[in-house]
Design an enzyme around this catalytic site. Structure first.
Site, mmCIF file in Angstrom:
data_model
loop_
_atom_site.group_PDB
_atom_site.id
_atom_site.type_symbol
_atom_site.label_atom_id
_atom_site.label_comp_id
_atom_site.label_asym_id
_atom_site.label_seq_id
_atom_site.Cartn_x
_atom_site.Cartn_y
_atom_site.Cartn_z
ATOM 1 N N ASN A 235 0.808 -1.348 0.002
ATOM 2 C CA ASN A 235 0.117 -0.019 -0.014
ATOM 3 C C ASN A 235 0.833 1.113 0.042
ATOM 4 O OD1 ASN A 235 -2.416 1.409 0.461
ATOM 5 N ND2 ASN A 235 -1.698 1.772 2.632
ATOM 6 N N HIS B 19 0.872 5.340 1.279
ATOM 7 C CA HIS B 19 0.244 6.041 2.316
ATOM 8 C C HIS B 19 0.869 7.578 2.268
ATOM 9 C CE1 HIS B 19 -2.021 7.010 5.881
ATOM 10 N NE2 HIS B 19 -0.992 7.498 6.362
#
Ligand code: GRF
Length: 217
Positions: free
Chosen positions: A109, A111
């Site tokens: 991911n 972020h």
């Protein structure tokens, strides 16, 4: 060399998806995007993926009894496309623990903060409220706690006087669009080893990174 078959989950604009697709256009890049899945049918990123000739799917969470059932459908869609590795790129739904367990250390991911600072929503506003002078973005392996998991790569982004969450986010995106392809490349090259809560990146000569940019690969 076989390229890592990658699926990307999105919910919206898809600018990081776009950066990944651009990187994968290079035949020497060690990953390819084989499917893009959104939980929002109107996600702009889907259009970009289709235009790039990539298979897309959108699943409406309202059609499923619960999060587990929805995530199972995502899982089946990924496996039907022979996906080996998953990138979250602005995917705004929490993944169930069951889904994460079915893709052990196979989901990453991006972020928009220097984790472990400023997890969760509104990371730019959190950074401004805390008064940090250097913000940044992180690509990390996904573990069940939100925005936690071994860090693969980070880039630092300065906070400038007068910044708003929007101006900081715009500056951050420039870094994100470099960082995410970098992290996927490192993974595709087999250079990322998970060591508990950390990663070890193979092939770095130990030279000190230039200021504000880490890693210097
Ligand atoms: C990015 O800021 C990313 O760091 C965060 O969500 C945003 C997605 O933007 N996880 P986009 O859809 O990739 O343009």
């Amino acid at each position: 060399m076989a390229r890592l078959k990658t699926g990307v989950l999105i919910s919206g604009r898809g600018s990081n998806l776009k950066a990944l697709i651009e990187a994968c256009r290079d035949p020497a890049f060690p990953a390819e995007i084989v499917t893009v899945i959104s939980n929002k049918a109107d996600a702009a990123g889907l259009t970009f993926a289709r235009d790039a000739g990539i298979a897309t799917a959108s699943l409406d969470q309202r059609a499923f009894a619960d999060r587990a059932a929805f995530d199972l459908a995502i899982d089946e869609t990924l496996r039907a496309a022979h996906v080996e590795f998953v990138c979250l790129a602005g995917y705004m739904r929490l993944l169930s623990d069951g889904f994460i367990a079915r893709w052990p250390d196979r989901i990453i991911n991006i972020h928009p903060s220097l984790l472990p600072a400023f997890r969760g929503l509104n990371a730019h506003a959190q950074a401004l409220a805390a008064g940090v002078k250097i913000a940044g973005c992180t690509v990390h392996v996904v573990r069940p706690d939100v925005d936690s998991g071994p860090i693969i790569a980070q880039a630092a982004v300065p906070v400038l006087p007068g910044d708003t969450a929007d101006t900081l986010a715009d500056r951050m995106l420039v870094a994100e669009h470099k960082l995410y392809p970098l992290a996927l490349r490192l993974w595709g090259e087999g250079r990322v080893r998970i060591d508990g809560d950390r990663t070890i990146i193979a092939g770095h000569d130990g030279e000190a990174p230039p200021l504000l940019i880490n890693p210097p690969y």
